[in-house]
Design an enzyme around this catalytic site. Structure first.
Site, mmCIF file in Angstrom:
data_model
loop_
_atom_site.group_PDB
_atom_site.id
_atom_site.type_symbol
_atom_site.label_atom_id
_atom_site.label_comp_id
_atom_site.label_asym_id
_atom_site.label_seq_id
_atom_site.Cartn_x
_atom_site.Cartn_y
_atom_site.Cartn_z
ATOM 1 N N HIS A 158 0.850 -1.194 0.000
ATOM 2 C CA HIS A 158 0.000 0.000 0.000
ATOM 3 C C HIS A 158 0.890 1.250 0.000
ATOM 4 O O HIS A 158 2.102 1.161 0.220
ATOM 5 C CB HIS A 158 -0.911 -0.012 1.232
ATOM 6 C CG HIS A 158 -2.273 0.568 0.971
ATOM 7 N ND1 HIS A 158 -2.480 1.610 0.091
ATOM 8 C CD2 HIS A 158 -3.498 0.265 1.472
ATOM 9 C CE1 HIS A 158 -3.773 1.909 0.060
ATOM 10 N NE2 HIS A 158 -4.418 1.102 0.884
ATOM 11 N N ALA A 159 0.273 2.402 -0.256
ATOM 12 C CA ALA A 159 1.023 3.662 -0.213
ATOM 13 C C ALA A 159 1.604 3.849 1.190
ATOM 14 O O ALA A 159 0.974 3.467 2.190
ATOM 15 C CB ALA A 159 0.106 4.816 -0.579
ATOM 16 N N SER A 210 0.265 6.512 -10.111
ATOM 17 C CA SER A 210 0.696 7.490 -11.104
ATOM 18 C C SER A 210 1.306 6.803 -12.326
ATOM 19 O O SER A 210 1.676 5.623 -12.275
ATOM 20 C CB SER A 210 1.717 8.429 -10.471
ATOM 21 O OG SER A 210 2.830 7.663 -10.072
ATOM 22 N N GLU A 231 -4.084 0.920 -13.446
ATOM 23 C CA GLU A 231 -5.098 1.977 -13.318
ATOM 24 C C GLU A 231 -4.335 3.246 -12.970
ATOM 25 O O GLU A 231 -3.909 3.420 -11.829
ATOM 26 C CB GLU A 231 -6.084 1.636 -12.186
ATOM 27 C CG GLU A 231 -6.862 0.360 -12.379
ATOM 28 C CD GLU A 231 -7.994 0.522 -13.374
ATOM 29 O OE1 GLU A 231 -8.178 1.616 -13.914
ATOM 30 O OE2 GLU A 231 -8.694 -0.477 -13.604
ATOM 31 N N CYS A 265 -8.880 9.886 -9.198
ATOM 32 C CA CYS A 265 -8.439 9.694 -10.585
ATOM 33 C C CYS A 265 -9.584 10.020 -11.542
ATOM 34 O O CYS A 265 -9.358 10.546 -12.621
ATOM 35 C CB CYS A 265 -7.965 8.265 -10.782
ATOM 36 S SG CYS A 265 -9.183 7.052 -10.284
#
Ligand code: NAP
Length: 470
Positions: A158-159, A210, A231, A265
């Site tokens: 995960h981020a 990104s 994505e 997004c």
């Protein structure tokens, strides 16, 4: 990036984590591989029971989980609660639909000279999921729910700014009953992704994030001949034609731009308005944008909370400043507040030109670009004139024009007289630099299945199609 929870509303670091060692990563991959062997042999009905139990936990723990998300990345508490509920709904959707989505598909046996021929969907193994912070639960769940239902296992990177939400997800699946290792959170930085993806036990990767991150993952996966779903970013057009209901369009435009504090997004980012209604729309839109209340994301009266990071907020302001310095006009917002936390006001900028950063780049904050066009053809040219192709919106009450937009907008989805939203029932994904592959619906589940052709000739005594379903 440090792996840490930092409250974007205050800038305070609340909790930090050490990255996992190489040995810990290898052990996690081993557990994911063992769990895969177990999971693929369970019945769909059993996996559905576990996924439904996960949905029940999410519902029961909604407020606590939402508070955690708001603290880690700044979305409003109301939006966070809705996100938890949406995840529970997706779990139930896949639990209910998996038997149909994974059922064998009979083919025309006579045409292929077989006694019997069919297509079978089987899991492929551990899948690496590299995920962003903006919908910290939903982005993961739209991969995890179909993947686990299909019998795959998940390794989540995960981020780095949402470690507690990431650990919560692992915990939910474990408590729901999935075998140890079926879903594992790897607390690692992006530098560890190559080690995981090049491990032969890891069969595929999905990344939401990104463009640079997408390119990096795709390069590694390409060398390894592993499937990827990407994505990536978007700069969705929102076209308003003369026949549109302008009040409704301005209302939805405001939500579409500022949902999730402008960090989605599929947020509408470029508002492309026919000259006949440009001034009227601009006035209504700027009035609504400036009326939004910016502040503490836990306050139920707040519409827009802080951006998730100081770097992200400063990037948005740099994009606006670049446009203003080259002659763009700010209709509202555009000033960086001096207060603590990483807030940015809802902003509308017009008189944009191609040399400005805002024209071609994604703006990941509550900032709308407003474009004046003279015709349908010019609207399509501006709408399609970026490297992205994720979502798109068109506002018109003319039925013929609605059909034309559906064909001509070069994007993964077209929403007419509505705002782009993801639903478990509909495929989700982009074209061009917005990525490839699809999430959600049956397509999302099958991205990480082996679509196996089975051909059985005369004289064979093969098992019955559908035997693996129960
Ligand atoms: P990001 O920097 O690409 O981060 C996303 C994830 O990728 C994080 O887990 C990050 O880890 C990791 N990562 C970053 N660079 C990497 C690399 N070189 N190799 C491997 N992993 C890497 O994206 P973001 O700025 O957080 O998120 C916003 C972007 O995501 C926007 O462009 C947005 O449009 C896009 N997005 C797309 C969708 C979609 O469905 N199409 C949905 C949501 C967001 P660290 O946190 O450790 O850096």
């Amino acid at each position: 990036m440090p792996i840490a929870t930092t409250n974007p509303a205050t800038g305070q670091v609340l909790k930090t984590y050490d990255a996992m060692s190489d040995e810990q990563i290898d052990a996690a991959i081993e557990r994911a591989d063992l769990a895969y062997r177990q999971l693929r042999d369970t019945t769909i009905a059993q996996r559905a029971r576990w996924l439904t139990a996960a949905a029940d936990l999410l519902d029961a723990e909604r407020d606590e989980t939402a508070r955690l998300m708001t603290t880690e990345m700044g979305k409003t508490f109301a939006a966070a609660k809705a996100e938890v509920t949406k995840c529970a709904t997706a779990c139930r959707f896949y639990a209910a639909k998996a038997p149909e989505m994974l059922a064998d598909e009979p083919a025309d046996a006579a045409a292929v000279k077989a006694k019997r021929a069919y297509v079978r969907y089987q899991p492929i193994g551990p899948v690496l999921a590299v995920m962003p912070w903006n919908f910290p639960l939903w982005q993961v769940m739209r991969f995890a729910a179909p993947a686990l239902m299909a019998g795959n296992t998940g390794l989540l990177k995960h981020a780095s700014n949402v470690p507690q939400t990431a650990l919560y997800l692992e915990d939910v699946f474990r408590r729901a009953g999935f075998p140890e290792g079926a879903f594992t959170t790897l607390l690692v930085g992006s530098d560890a992704v190559e080690r995981v993806l090049t491990d032969p036990r890891v069969r595929a990767a999905t990344l939401t994030g990104s463009e640079p991150a997408g390119r990096s993952i795709a390069e590694i996966a390409g060398r390894e001949i592993k499937k990827t779903v990407l994505e990536l970013g978007g700069s969705d057009p929102f076209v308003v034609m003369p026949s549109a209901d302008l009040d409704r369009a301005a209302e939805v435009a405001t939500t579409a731009r500022c949902q999730n504090n402008g960090q989605s997004c599929i947020a509408a980012k470029r508002f492309i308005v026919h000259t006949d209604v440009f001034d009227a729309f601009a006035e209504k839109f700027a009035a609504r944008m400036s009326a939004l209340r910016v502040g503490d994301p836990m306050d139920e009266n707040t519409d827009v909370g802080p951006l998730a990071s100081e770097r992200g907020r400063d990037e948005v302001h740099d994009q606006v400043t670049d446009a203003v310095n080259q002659g763009a006009t700010v209709l509202c917002g555009g000033e960086k507040p001096a207060s603590d936390g990483w807030f940015y006001p809802p902003t509308v900028v017009t008189d944009l030109r191609p040399e400005m950063r805002m024209w071609g780049e994604e703006v990941f904050g509550p900032v709308a670009g407003l474009y004046r066009v003279g015709s349908y053809d010019e609207a399509i040219e501006v709408a399609n004139g970026t490297s992205f192709g994720l979502g798109s919106n068109a506002w018109t009450t003319d039925p013929a024009e609605q059909e034309r937009f559906a064909v001509d907008l070069d994007a993964g989805n077209v929403f007419v007289n509505g705002m782009t939203t993801s639903y478990p029932e509909l495929p989700f994904g982009g074209v061009k630099n917005s990525g490839y592959g699809r999430e959600l619906s049956a397509l999302g589940m099958r991205e990480f299945c082996n679509t196996k052709t089975v051909w059985i000739g005369e004289g064979e005594a093969g098992a019955g199609a559908g035997a693996h379903a129960e």
